[in-house]
Design a protein around this motif. Sequence first.
Motif, short mmCIF file in Angstrom:
data_model
loop_
_atom_site.label_atom_id
_atom_site.label_comp_id
_atom_site.label_asym_id
_atom_site.label_seq_id
_atom_site.Cartn_x
_atom_site.Cartn_y
_atom_site.Cartn_z
N ARG A 72 0.84 -1.18 0.00
CA ARG A 72 0.00 0.00 0.00
C ARG A 72 0.89 1.24 0.00
O ARG A 72 2.11 1.15 0.16
CB ARG A 72 -0.91 0.03 1.24
N ASP B 158 -2.80 6.24 0.45
CA ASP B 158 -4.02 5.48 0.16
C ASP B 158 -5.08 5.72 1.22
O ASP B 158 -4.79 5.77 2.43
CB ASP B 158 -3.73 3.97 0.12
N SER C 55 -9.56 1.07 2.84
CA SER C 55 -10.31 0.27 1.87
C SER C 55 -11.27 -0.71 2.53
O SER C 55 -12.02 -1.40 1.84
CB SER C 55 -9.33 -0.51 1.00
#
Length: 347
Positions: free
Chosen positions: A61, A65, A68
């Motif tokens: 990752r 980011d 999620s």
Amino acid sequence: MANIYTGSAPGRVNLIGEHTDYNGGMVLPAALSVGLEVSLAPRSDSAVAISSSGYDAPAIRDLADDASGEWPDACVGAIREANVLGLLDGGATLDIASTIPEGSGLSSSAALIVAILKAARARVIEGPSDVDIAIAARRVENRYMNVPCGIMDQMAVALATPGTAMALDTKKLAYGLVPLPASHEMVVVHSGVTRKLTDGRYAARKEECDAAKRYFRTEDLCLLNWDTVSASDLDETPKKRTLHCIGENTRVHAAIAALDAGNIAAFGDAMNESHVSMRDLFEMSLPEIDALVASATDLGAVGARLTGGGFGGCIVACIEKGAREDWLEALLSRHPESRFIDAVSGG
């Protein structure tokens, strides 16, 4: 080659005090022997590269980011927080060894975040205290992972001592260690139903508590008066959630007093009453959990209850030490989908 730093944290079982930790109340968690260890190698880029024996891995990752909803979120969030705290100045390569069953309600995400932050802290001469690590770990879950949890899990896995329970006032962050009995074990059994804090039902309960807080103009539902709440015209659902919080907070105090006095029967009574409240007032149990708890007490447990955020995961039962093996065999024969996780005791 980058230096490697390590950090570890145990899983935890909450003996009593469910959903009180974000409502101004007391909790009584205990550290387990299952846990996890993290090896951390700082990186000069913004990547978070993860390998693990206990999760679906590897995963790569980036610090930029967004969350999620998957397990690497805890790693990314922890590394982001470590940068905020000045413990890191970039990404990291992580290797995770875990014996905590995922989705068990034993604080695998809190333990993972705390262990990563402790590994990052090992880089510096003077880092944040364990309490500050716990507070930072909660920020990761609340702000990055969007899990509206309280502070119990993080405090327990950052500070709890084997053989003791942590009597934690979540409003003041004051805590004391209560010795567990030498005569009995707190046995953790997984129901076979996996749970996730991100599945929405935990958040729904939090929202219902928030509605009650707005109605009563307080953050501390646990400290309200039972009769006052019962007589109010608050909507039925948030009223039930509030009554659970009030009763559960009282039960935590009773359980602590019972352990201090060596009164195992009273401690078991508090556990049993807690499960009824979680089932009927907070509505966080499931038929499979209720059946497992009923069998646990039917087969000789002094007390048994759902533990964790609810909707699956584990139960905890108080069993006389010498009786655990036969009790467990009988329980698992009735509930073959269940499995033994751990047992803790004092002495």
